[in-house]
Design an enzyme around this catalytic site. Structure first.
Site, PDB file in Angstrom:
ATOM      1  N   ASP A 126       0.978  -1.354  -0.078  1.00  0.00           N
ATOM      2  CA  ASP A 126       0.383   0.287  -0.072  1.00  0.00           C
ATOM      3  C   ASP A 126       0.430   1.544  -0.233  1.00  0.00           C
ATOM      4  O   ASP A 126       0.106   2.363   0.737  1.00  0.00           O
ATOM      5  CB  ASP A 126      -1.099  -0.129   1.241  1.00  0.00           C
ATOM      6  CG  ASP A 126      -2.005  -1.023   1.012  1.00  0.00           C
ATOM      7  OD1 ASP A 126      -1.749  -1.473  -0.335  1.00  0.00           O
ATOM      8  OD2 ASP A 126      -2.990  -1.124   1.875  1.00  0.00           O
ATOM      9  N   ASP A 156      -4.422  -0.736  -1.485  1.00  0.00           N
ATOM     10  CA  ASP A 156      -6.088  -0.195  -1.103  1.00  0.00           C
ATOM     11  C   ASP A 156      -6.965  -0.088  -2.613  1.00  0.00           C
ATOM     12  O   ASP A 156      -6.310   1.045  -2.998  1.00  0.00           O
ATOM     13  CB  ASP A 156      -5.440   0.458   0.278  1.00  0.00           C
ATOM     14  CG  ASP A 156      -6.439  -0.337   1.355  1.00  0.00           C
ATOM     15  OD1 ASP A 156      -6.898  -1.356   1.224  1.00  0.00           O
ATOM     16  OD2 ASP A 156      -6.735   1.184   1.781  1.00  0.00           O
ATOM     17  N   HIS A 199     -10.618   0.944  -2.475  1.00  0.00           N
ATOM     18  CA  HIS A 199     -12.388   0.619  -2.357  1.00  0.00           C
ATOM     19  C   HIS A 199     -13.181   1.277  -3.183  1.00  0.00           C
ATOM     20  O   HIS A 199     -13.319   2.373  -3.686  1.00  0.00           O
ATOM     21  CB  HIS A 199     -12.209   1.267  -0.691  1.00  0.00           C
ATOM     22  CG  HIS A 199     -11.292   0.864   0.312  1.00  0.00           C
ATOM     23  ND1 HIS A 199     -11.623   0.023   0.299  1.00  0.00           N
ATOM     24  CD2 HIS A 199     -10.510   2.167   1.116  1.00  0.00           C
ATOM     25  CE1 HIS A 199     -10.434  -0.424   1.819  1.00  0.00           C
ATOM     26  NE2 HIS A 199     -10.049   0.365   1.667  1.00  0.00           N
ATOM     27  N   HIS A 208     -17.593   2.743   0.895  1.00  0.00           N
ATOM     28  CA  HIS A 208     -17.214   1.540   1.757  1.00  0.00           C
ATOM     29  C   HIS A 208     -17.775   1.324   2.747  1.00  0.00           C
ATOM     30  O   HIS A 208     -17.494   2.505   3.342  1.00  0.00           O
ATOM     31  CB  HIS A 208     -15.173   1.320   1.386  1.00  0.00           C
ATOM     32  CG  HIS A 208     -15.093   0.485   1.623  1.00  0.00           C
ATOM     33  ND1 HIS A 208     -14.324   0.032   2.905  1.00  0.00           N
ATOM     34  CD2 HIS A 208     -15.027  -1.477   1.600  1.00  0.00           C
ATOM     35  CE1 HIS A 208     -14.053  -1.458   2.991  1.00  0.00           C
ATOM     36  NE2 HIS A 208     -14.580  -2.335   1.674  1.00  0.00           N
ATOM     37  N   HIS A 227     -10.640   6.884   1.637  1.00  0.00           N
ATOM     38  CA  HIS A 227      -9.145   6.954   0.329  1.00  0.00           C
ATOM     39  C   HIS A 227      -9.184   5.754  -0.111  1.00  0.00           C
ATOM     40  O   HIS A 227     -10.082   4.815  -0.135  1.00  0.00           O
ATOM     41  CB  HIS A 227      -8.282   6.468   2.596  1.00  0.00           C
ATOM     42  CG  HIS A 227      -8.813   5.194   2.776  1.00  0.00           C
ATOM     43  ND1 HIS A 227      -9.396   5.064   3.742  1.00  0.00           N
ATOM     44  CD2 HIS A 227      -8.030   3.923   2.925  1.00  0.00           C
ATOM     45  CE1 HIS A 227      -9.700   3.869   4.073  1.00  0.00           C
ATOM     46  NE2 HIS A 227      -8.447   3.024   3.171  1.00  0.00           N
ATOM     47  N   LYS A 239      -6.786  -4.852  -2.800  1.00  0.00           N
ATOM     48  CA  LYS A 239      -7.502  -5.605  -2.017  1.00  0.00           C
ATOM     49  C   LYS A 239      -8.800  -4.394  -1.246  1.00  0.00           C
ATOM     50  O   LYS A 239      -8.312  -3.275  -1.499  1.00  0.00           O
ATOM     51  CB  LYS A 239      -7.143  -6.360  -0.603  1.00  0.00           C
ATOM     52  CG  LYS A 239      -6.067  -4.905  -0.209  1.00  0.00           C
ATOM     53  CD  LYS A 239      -4.793  -5.755   1.012  1.00  0.00           C
ATOM     54  CE  LYS A 239      -4.475  -4.209   1.461  1.00  0.00           C
ATOM     55  NZ  LYS A 239      -4.420  -3.223   2.122  1.00  0.00           N
ATOM     56  N   CYS A 257      -2.270  -2.303   7.801  1.00  0.00           N
ATOM     57  CA  CYS A 257      -1.473  -3.626   6.642  1.00  0.00           C
ATOM     58  C   CYS A 257      -0.399  -4.261   6.784  1.00  0.00           C
ATOM     59  O   CYS A 257      -0.338  -5.493   6.127  1.00  0.00           O
ATOM     60  CB  CYS A 257      -2.462  -3.079   4.810  1.00  0.00           C
ATOM     61  SG  CYS A 257      -3.957  -2.245   5.068  1.00  0.00           S
TER      62      CYS A 257
HETATM   63  C1  VGL Z   1      -4.509   1.166   5.789  1.00  0.00           C
HETATM   64  C2  VGL Z   1      -6.613   1.324   7.095  1.00  0.00           C
HETATM   65  C3  VGL Z   1      -7.578   2.001   6.431  1.00  0.00           C
HETATM   66  C4  VGL Z   1      -3.104   0.192   5.433  1.00  0.00           C
HETATM   67  C5  VGL Z   1      -5.522   0.510   4.792  1.00  0.00           C
HETATM   68  O1  VGL Z   1      -2.803   0.213   4.083  1.00  0.00           O
HETATM   69  O2  VGL Z   1      -2.469   0.047   6.749  1.00  0.00           O
HETATM   70  N1  VGL Z   1      -5.007   0.772   6.845  1.00  0.00           N
HETATM   71  N2  VGL Z   1      -6.811   1.345   5.123  1.00  0.00           N
HETATM   72 ZN    ZN Z   2      -8.380   0.903   3.008  1.00  0.00          ZN
END
Ligand code: VGL
Ligand code: ZN
Length: 203
Positions: A8, A46, A48, A52, A81, A106, A151
């Site tokens: 990510d 990430d 979404h 979401h 996000h 994801k 993550c």
């Molecule tokens: C993440 C919060 C929400 C991450 C992703 O990449 O750590 N944290 N979505």
């Molecule tokens: Zn996320």
């Protein structure tokens, strides 16, 4: 066989992004330097849909960083996000993605969040990554990216459970840090069997 897993490294997790990780972008040059050491480079993204269920804006009266009970357990609510196709969901412009052989997206199912590269937050829905790694005879992952306490941590814990050897590159990860969650993440990862090294040991 080894692989590098880059978790990510996206604009929304870097300074100026919707869910910025303090100094998140500082890891980008470190990761770029590691790339030539690996024959196999994999990434997560990430990704979404708008609205979401992990977004605070999807729940009346909730603010970012509140928590809520989901059918699969407790869920932190985030600012909107990494919305699909947005600039925030794009990889950091300085990250060299040219060596990446697989990108696992994801969090694309509206009702389930997905922190780990292996399993969604229901702990059941697989991303397919274990099968990919086994088919390619990859048994050891070096993990870098964002965020250490979400993550990265869940990817490491699930990867260990799946039987992979995992090393976290300490200067190539950064965390969000909600109430000590970064220190706790390091504890959990090390107790579960992850190794921790500095990137200089790999260069
Ligand atoms: C993440 C919060 C929400 C991450 C992703 O990449 O750590 N944290 N979505
Ligand atoms: Zn996320």
């Amino acid at each position: 066989m080894n692989a590098l897993l880059i978790v990510d490294v996206q604009n929304d997790f870097c300074p100026g992004g919707a869910l910025e990780v303090p100094n998140g972008d500082a890891i980008v040059p470190v990761i770029n330097k590691l790339l030539p050491r690996f024959d196999t480079v994999l990434q997560t993204q990430d990704w979404h849909p708008a609205g979401h269920s992990s977004f605070a804006s999807s729940h009346d009266g909730k603010e970012p960083f509140d928590t809520i009970g989901m059918p699969y357990g407790e869920q932190v609510l985030w600012p909107d996000h990494c919305v699909q196709d947005s600039e925030g969901a794009a990889f950091h412009p300085d990250l060299d993605t040219s060596q990446s052989q697989l990108i696992i997206r994801k969090g694309f199912r509206k009702q389930i969040d997905s922190y780990s590269a292996f399993y969604e937050n229901d702990d059941t829905t697989s991303t397919g990554l274990s099968g990919y790694l086994r088919e390619r005879d990859i048994d050891k992952l070096f993990v870098v990216g964002l965020a250490t306490d979400f993550c990265v941590k869940w990817s490491v814990l699930d990867g260990l459970k799946e039987g992979f050897r995992i090393t976290v590159v300490e200067d190539a990860v950064k965390g969000i840090d909600l109430e000590g969650s970064v220190a706790q993440a390091w504890d959990e990862m090390q107790v579960a069997g992850a190794a921790r090294i500095h990137s200089s040991k790999l260069l």
